[in-house]
Design an enzyme around this catalytic site. Sequence first.
Site, short mmCIF file in Angstrom:
data_model
loop_
_atom_site.label_atom_id
_atom_site.label_comp_id
_atom_site.label_asym_id
_atom_site.label_seq_id
_atom_site.Cartn_x
_atom_site.Cartn_y
_atom_site.Cartn_z
N HIS A 1 0.83 -1.22 0.00
CA HIS A 1 0.00 0.00 0.00
C HIS A 1 0.86 1.26 0.00
O HIS A 1 1.84 1.37 0.72
CB HIS A 1 -1.03 0.00 1.13
N HIS B 1 3.96 2.68 12.52
CA HIS B 1 3.06 3.83 12.75
C HIS B 1 3.67 4.92 13.61
O HIS B 1 2.94 5.73 14.20
CB HIS B 1 1.73 3.39 13.40
N ASP C 1 6.35 0.58 6.52
CA ASP C 1 4.89 0.41 6.39
C ASP C 1 4.32 1.52 5.52
O ASP C 1 3.93 2.54 6.03
CB ASP C 1 4.28 0.41 7.79
N GLU D 1 -4.77 1.94 2.65
CA GLU D 1 -4.88 0.77 3.51
C GLU D 1 -5.05 1.19 4.97
O GLU D 1 -5.83 0.60 5.71
CB GLU D 1 -3.62 -0.11 3.39
N GLU D 2 -4.32 2.21 5.38
CA GLU D 2 -4.23 2.53 6.81
C GLU D 2 -5.55 2.97 7.44
O GLU D 2 -5.87 2.57 8.55
CB GLU D 2 -3.16 3.60 7.06
N ASP E 1 3.36 -6.43 3.26
CA ASP E 1 2.99 -5.34 4.17
C ASP E 1 3.36 -5.69 5.60
O ASP E 1 2.57 -5.53 6.52
CB ASP E 1 1.48 -5.04 4.04
#
Lengths: 461, 461
Positions: A279, A423, A291, A325-326, A353
Amino acid sequence: MRYLLLVLLLLATQLKAQQSDETQIKNIYNEALVNGKGYGWLNYLSNQIGGRLSGSVQAQQAVEYTKEVMDSLGLDRVWLQPVKVPKWVRGTPEFAYLESNPGITNNVPICALGGSVATPFGGLKAKVVEVNGIEGLEALGREKIEGKIVFFNKPMDPTNINTFQSYKGCADQRYSGAAEAAKYGAVGVIVRSLNLRLDDYPHTGAMSYGDTPVEERIPAAAISTNGAELLSTTLKLNPNINFFFRQNCKVLPDADSFNVIGEIKGSTYPNEIMVVGGHLDSWDLGDGSHDDGAGCVQSMEVLRLLKATGYKPKRTIRVVLFMNEENGLRGGVTYAEQAAKKGERHIFALESDAGGFTPRGFSFDCDQANFNQVLGWKSLFEPYLIHLFNKGGSGADIGPLKNDNIVLAGLRPDSQRYFDHHHAANDTFEHVNKRELELGAATMTSLIYLFDTYGVVPSSN
Amino acid sequence: MRYLLLVLLLLATQLKAQQSDETQIKNIYNEALVNGKGYGWLNYLSNQIGGRLSGSVQAQQAVEYTKEVMDSLGLDRVWLQPVKVPKWVRGTPEFAYLESNPGITNNVPICALGGSVATPFGGLKAKVVEVNGIEGLEALGREKIEGKIVFFNKPMDPTNINTFQSYKGCADQRYSGAAEAAKYGAVGVIVRSLNLRLDDYPHTGAMSYGDTPVEERIPAAAISTNGAELLSTTLKLNPNINFFFRQNCKVLPDADSFNVIGEIKGSTYPNEIMVVGGHLDSWDLGDGSHDDGAGCVQSMEVLRLLKATGYKPKRTIRVVLFMNEENGLRGGVTYAEQAAKKGERHIFALESDAGGFTPRGFSFDCDQANFNQVLGWKSLFEPYLIHLFNKGGSGADIGPLKNDNIVLAGLRPDSQRYFDHHHAANDTFEHVNKRELELGAATMTSLIYLFDTYGVVPSSN
């Protein structure tokens, strides 16, 4: 005698196939390790563009940049697929402190969870009640929660070898903590960062208010693990401390964005489509290198490696960089909807991912016959120390493609360091190792090569 | 009927043993991941003491600190074993530049190789001739080498999955380059750092003049990989450039030092000794966290884990922190000599000296019968993603213990990042991940537990 000849012929054919698979896979790994391009692309994506939250300028720059890269690869077709994405913005930096006595404060690092509402303009100050995950709310009840900030402090379990298992064990407090705490009259929630290590980085991530009415929604923020330890210790000494936090994030109208897609047309079965992807969006605190910048550049590298090793796919191989995606999965959902609409036949999809770390293997979401076929390829991967072939999940973005006739797979890199960065502001380029990234791309390409060569086992349904 | 009962009894016993092995190993991993102490010890060793070159104050501090740690573990015996070590000192920081025209210079990062002589006091300036490894010297011959600096620029092969294989492929130019080049009349050597990545860290390491007479010894330094690329490119443009370098390293008289040893006495076979260890000395540029602070704290952690999980060894288990692996191996040699002198019977030795990265398995130096026994344990390690059980080398320090009756083993962590840091200024604590270090210690402890429980297969000699 004729039977014996036939058996010998069959064995010889199999041996030749095995040898040509070995050679092709060796060529793929060599090309990735000697001439790999993914690390350079990731450098641009991370250091020239940066964090790519859905609807942001950076996300749009990433769309344009990766389309340019694909255009340069000599694919048969490259295009943008429109996707309407949610747009949540963080606003000015968040601020928080513990107040043990009036005027005696300790600042702690926090960040708003993605999708959260803001605090009141001047911030929110309240007493705090600590719970060990969502399951702790009921025992306390409304009496002890009403008017307070709920502090979800369930740590990730360090004893799981697969750290994603530990993540799954407490991600619900981040995703649903606010909605659940609001039912008991809480005024805000503070969530321990989903990180196995003690440090000062708060980790954001998606949260949802579910069906909580707009006027009952309460602000939610993550606190760094060191901050969580401090808050917990302080509460033990004095349950009456105040916690203050201020954030002014908000939701804006949906924005226009895109999935970025490129493909090599299959020579023999052009209508059998195989997808490889990651993503393109990321959270905004770091630059999203692990990520999922890593997964994006690896997926583009798969098509480059096939071309560079002179391999002509029999089936259509498509790289898809999914948007959003997130915080929404709109890219994955849109892609699957469009595929269904066009009657496209997807036989295989692979997602990367889980970070750009040393690859260990894959997990598969498929029937037993296809899984058995994969197990038959295990020895081809042994020289590259790829040993993990499990049944299990695949990837969020390719999930919407699921049906009885598709094999879904996820790359499984070593997971020990992933949640140190996930994140958080330290998900940055310097934490990606070039060789580890390249080995992942080569491993993905080898699996794509094998599925292209042997196809999938038709469903018995 | 009686036979059937016997078989059932045997199967039941085996099943019980298997279950108790599984339980003990699970306990070991849990204790390591929840209460691991190695990371804290390594923090002290790296950040409070630092690089520990043989004969240095820091090496002595490391001896004292690790003895203190062992004293705190409640072992049956802790002692220091005297070892006389060579003492080479780097002196003031090295300095080097390329001079393409008189007065037009580019500085490049270099460091003296361990054991090298100094340049003349004012430095050494000469023309340069580049060779692709030692094998390139003969083709050039004395005519093209005499009076020049030889630049060994053979890079590590990126296509090996095991990076130690690539290291072995060109470490000879560092170790013997100066001795070989001197035979052709070279005045100095510059060696490309043994690093798979392009960066600005020069990597030191041991070199030897062999039987080169003292007056014919020439100075040897490593240049960073970026520096090597610059030098090589510049030489292609202009073969007549000068290279200047200055270093004032020297050899001092041998110094007194120690191996640090602690043991738990075996309850049933106290005279069967099992060793687990790493080396306490390191190079001086970084703090030696991966090489081999990690192996030292993991080895001490093995004994702590056995005690913390309530396991009482049947055999004597000894942790040995060897002094002087890097430039002399005196600790390993002394330990083996003393063991032979006392008639001690060593049945197993395990070394961790390949970095504190995620463990993948072990390599074994032993006969087939013992290797087969190990292969029978493979499934016990599967839940921990330990999958690599090879025959091959073990560790430098335990090598001198080799005979027909001992099993030697080396921990094999993931090797992708090791040579980014090896012998360089960036071999530092922040590049060690706590969980990866702890998983290594637990994996070592589990192997020690199995050898303690089942013993070694007696030699057929």
